[in-house]
Design a protein around this motif. Structure first.
Motif, PDB file in Angstrom:
ATOM      1  N   ASP A  84      -2.801  -5.310  53.909  1.00 60.57           N
ATOM      2  CA  ASP A  84      -1.739  -5.053  54.536  1.00 60.57           C
ATOM      3  C   ASP A  84      -1.935  -4.974  56.023  1.00 60.57           C
ATOM      4  O   ASP A  84      -2.754  -4.408  56.388  1.00 60.57           O
ATOM      5  N   MET A  85      -0.928  -5.442  56.629  1.00 64.12           N
ATOM      6  CA  MET A  85      -1.159  -5.457  58.282  1.00 64.12           C
ATOM      7  C   MET A  85      -0.111  -4.328  58.794  1.00 64.12           C
ATOM      8  O   MET A  85       1.010  -4.178  58.405  1.00 64.12           O
ATOM      9  N   GLU A  86      -0.537  -3.134  59.064  1.00 64.15           N
ATOM     10  CA  GLU A  86       0.109  -2.050  59.376  1.00 64.15           C
ATOM     11  C   GLU A  86       0.387  -1.848  60.960  1.00 64.15           C
ATOM     12  O   GLU A  86      -0.455  -1.888  61.756  1.00 64.15           O
ATOM     13  N   LEU A  87       1.514  -1.294  61.211  1.00 67.14           N
ATOM     14  CA  LEU A  87       2.091  -0.760  62.348  1.00 67.14           C
ATOM     15  C   LEU A  87       2.210   0.829  62.290  1.00 67.14           C
ATOM     16  O   LEU A  87       2.916   1.527  61.602  1.00 67.14           O
ATOM     17  N   ASP A  88       1.413   1.552  63.222  1.00 64.63           N
ATOM     18  CA  ASP A  88       1.609   3.344  63.143  1.00 64.63           C
ATOM     19  C   ASP A  88       2.667   3.448  64.173  1.00 64.63           C
ATOM     20  O   ASP A  88       2.839   3.288  65.405  1.00 64.63           O
ATOM     21  N   LEU A  89       3.709   3.910  63.241  1.00 64.69           N
ATOM     22  CA  LEU A  89       5.007   4.293  64.252  1.00 64.69           C
ATOM     23  C   LEU A  89       5.196   5.842  64.642  1.00 64.69           C
ATOM     24  O   LEU A  89       6.230   6.095  64.943  1.00 64.69           O
ATOM     25  N   THR A  90       4.244   6.430  64.451  1.00 70.54           N
ATOM     26  CA  THR A  90       4.197   7.808  65.088  1.00 70.54           C
ATOM     27  C   THR A  90       3.639   8.217  66.654  1.00 70.54           C
ATOM     28  O   THR A  90       3.704   9.160  66.878  1.00 70.54           O
ATOM     29  N   GLY A  91       3.335   6.900  67.175  1.00 70.92           N
ATOM     30  CA  GLY A  91       2.758   7.132  68.519  1.00 70.92           C
ATOM     31  C   GLY A  91       3.818   6.537  69.563  1.00 70.92           C
ATOM     32  O   GLY A  91       4.926   6.844  69.493  1.00 70.92           O
ATOM     33  N   ASP A  92       2.933   5.982  70.550  1.00 72.94           N
ATOM     34  CA  ASP A  92       3.933   5.491  71.658  1.00 72.94           C
ATOM     35  C   ASP A  92       4.463   4.073  71.340  1.00 72.94           C
ATOM     36  O   ASP A  92       3.795   2.986  71.017  1.00 72.94           O
ATOM     37  N   LEU A  93       5.770   3.963  71.003  1.00 73.92           N
ATOM     38  CA  LEU A  93       6.412   2.784  70.450  1.00 73.92           C
ATOM     39  C   LEU A  93       6.127   1.638  71.387  1.00 73.92           C
ATOM     40  O   LEU A  93       6.549   0.449  70.727  1.00 73.92           O
ATOM     41  N   THR A  94       6.181   1.681  72.651  1.00 71.84           N
ATOM     42  CA  THR A  94       6.210   0.836  73.689  1.00 71.84           C
ATOM     43  C   THR A  94       4.941  -0.145  73.673  1.00 71.84           C
ATOM     44  O   THR A  94       5.170  -0.942  74.172  1.00 71.84           O
ATOM     45  N   GLN A  95       3.978   0.659  72.954  1.00 73.96           N
ATOM     46  CA  GLN A  95       2.727  -0.129  72.853  1.00 73.96           C
ATOM     47  C   GLN A  95       2.620  -1.235  71.653  1.00 73.96           C
ATOM     48  O   GLN A  95       1.605  -1.996  71.582  1.00 73.96           O
ATOM     49  N   LEU A  96       3.624  -1.281  70.782  1.00 75.24           N
ATOM     50  CA  LEU A  96       3.686  -1.900  69.507  1.00 75.24           C
ATOM     51  C   LEU A  96       3.737  -3.375  69.575  1.00 75.24           C
ATOM     52  O   LEU A  96       3.068  -3.895  69.012  1.00 75.24           O
ATOM     53  N   LYS A  97       4.227  -3.872  70.824  1.00 69.96           N
ATOM     54  CA  LYS A  97       4.392  -5.329  70.922  1.00 69.96           C
ATOM     55  C   LYS A  97       2.793  -5.899  71.143  1.00 69.96           C
ATOM     56  O   LYS A  97       2.670  -7.037  71.184  1.00 69.96           O
ATOM     57  N   LYS A  98       2.187  -4.940  71.710  1.00 68.50           N
ATOM     58  CA  LYS A  98       0.661  -5.675  72.002  1.00 68.50           C
ATOM     59  C   LYS A  98      -0.187  -5.765  70.893  1.00 68.50           C
ATOM     60  O   LYS A  98      -1.089  -6.511  70.796  1.00 68.50           O
ATOM     61  N   GLN A  99       0.282  -5.248  69.738  1.00 73.16           N
ATOM     62  CA  GLN A  99      -0.309  -5.436  68.371  1.00 73.16           C
ATOM     63  C   GLN A  99       0.389  -6.652  67.609  1.00 73.16           C
ATOM     64  O   GLN A  99       1.284  -6.336  67.039  1.00 73.16           O
ATOM     65  N   VAL A 100      -0.058  -7.901  67.926  1.00 71.36           N
ATOM     66  CA  VAL A 100       0.583  -8.970  67.276  1.00 71.36           C
ATOM     67  C   VAL A 100      -0.021  -9.459  65.814  1.00 71.36           C
ATOM     68  O   VAL A 100      -1.106  -9.532  65.669  1.00 71.36           O
ATOM     69  N   PHE A 101       1.072  -9.268  64.958  1.00 75.97           N
ATOM     70  CA  PHE A 101       0.617  -9.702  63.700  1.00 75.97           C
ATOM     71  C   PHE A 101       0.449 -11.118  63.538  1.00 75.97           C
ATOM     72  O   PHE A 101       1.413 -11.972  64.006  1.00 75.97           O
TER      73      PHE A 101
END
Length: 202
Positions: A84-101
């Motif tokens: 499974d490819m996972e995104l942690d949604l409990t931290g800084d949401l502005t950084q999520l785009k840097k983690q590309v699936f």
């Protein structure tokens, strides 16, 4: 198109998906009100006690510093035979785009949302997702997640299987705007993330 304009357009698209003027959600009720109703129906009373037993026994508060009823913890892309490819949604949401699936073209995949419900029952949870390529909307989906009682454990919802686009024209980077909301129009969490369609997983 500026980032602010794009964000406003995404917000507007979400509003269209979530707020149907012909739909009237049921009135929000507390656990106490639900338990007090229909006391003369013995089988229904037992069913509600079984369903809401833990929630009725104590006020379930997982995070006393967070007033929200729904704490969205994680998003995962699930594809058979792959981790499974996972995104942690409990931290800084502005950084999520840097983690590309990276998703292999043409494969079947599902989206899993992990969340905790605390304090009160939530009614009519919905997961709304809009996908964009080069700022242009290419896909949208709204999934009815359902109503959930408060629990100390993580609960999850998995969408029906989707097929990743395939072909040379489909390959590339896509941006996604996700929203976890409910019948009462509470925005429990809103986040943006990114995936890339490739010929293979690498």
């Amino acid at each position: 198109m500026s980032a602010e304009t794009a964000t406003n357009e995404i917000d507007a698209h979400h509003e269209d998906d979530v707020h149907d003027s012909n739909y009237q959600p049921p009135p929000e009720k507390t656990i106490e009100e639900i338990m007090a109703a229909d006391q003369e129906d013995e089988s229904l009373r037992r069913y509600k006690e079984q369903l809401l037993g833990e929630a009725q026994a104590e006020k379930i508060i997982v995070d006393p510093n967070d007033e929200r009823k729904v704490l969205v913890k994680k998003l995962a892309l699930v594809s058979e035979g792959r981790p499974d490819m996972e995104l942690d949604l409990t931290g800084d949401l502005t950084q999520l785009k840097k983690q590309v699936f990276v998703i292999k073209e043409g494969v079947q995949y599902k989206v899993r949302i992990d969340f905790i419900v605390q304090r009160e029952i939530v009614h009519g949870l919905k997961y709304v997702q809009k996908t964009y390529r080069l700022g242009v909307p290419v896909d949208k989906m709204t999934h009815m997640v359902g109503s959930y009682p408060p629990k100390k454990e993580i609960q999850c919802y998995i969408t029906p299987a989707e097929e990743a686009p395939s072909g040379m024209m489909a390959r590339g980077t896509y941006s996604v705007s996700s929203l976890f909301t409910d019948d009462d129009k509470h925005q429990h969490l809103k986040w943006d993330w990114t995936f890339e369609i490739k010929k293979d997983w690498e």
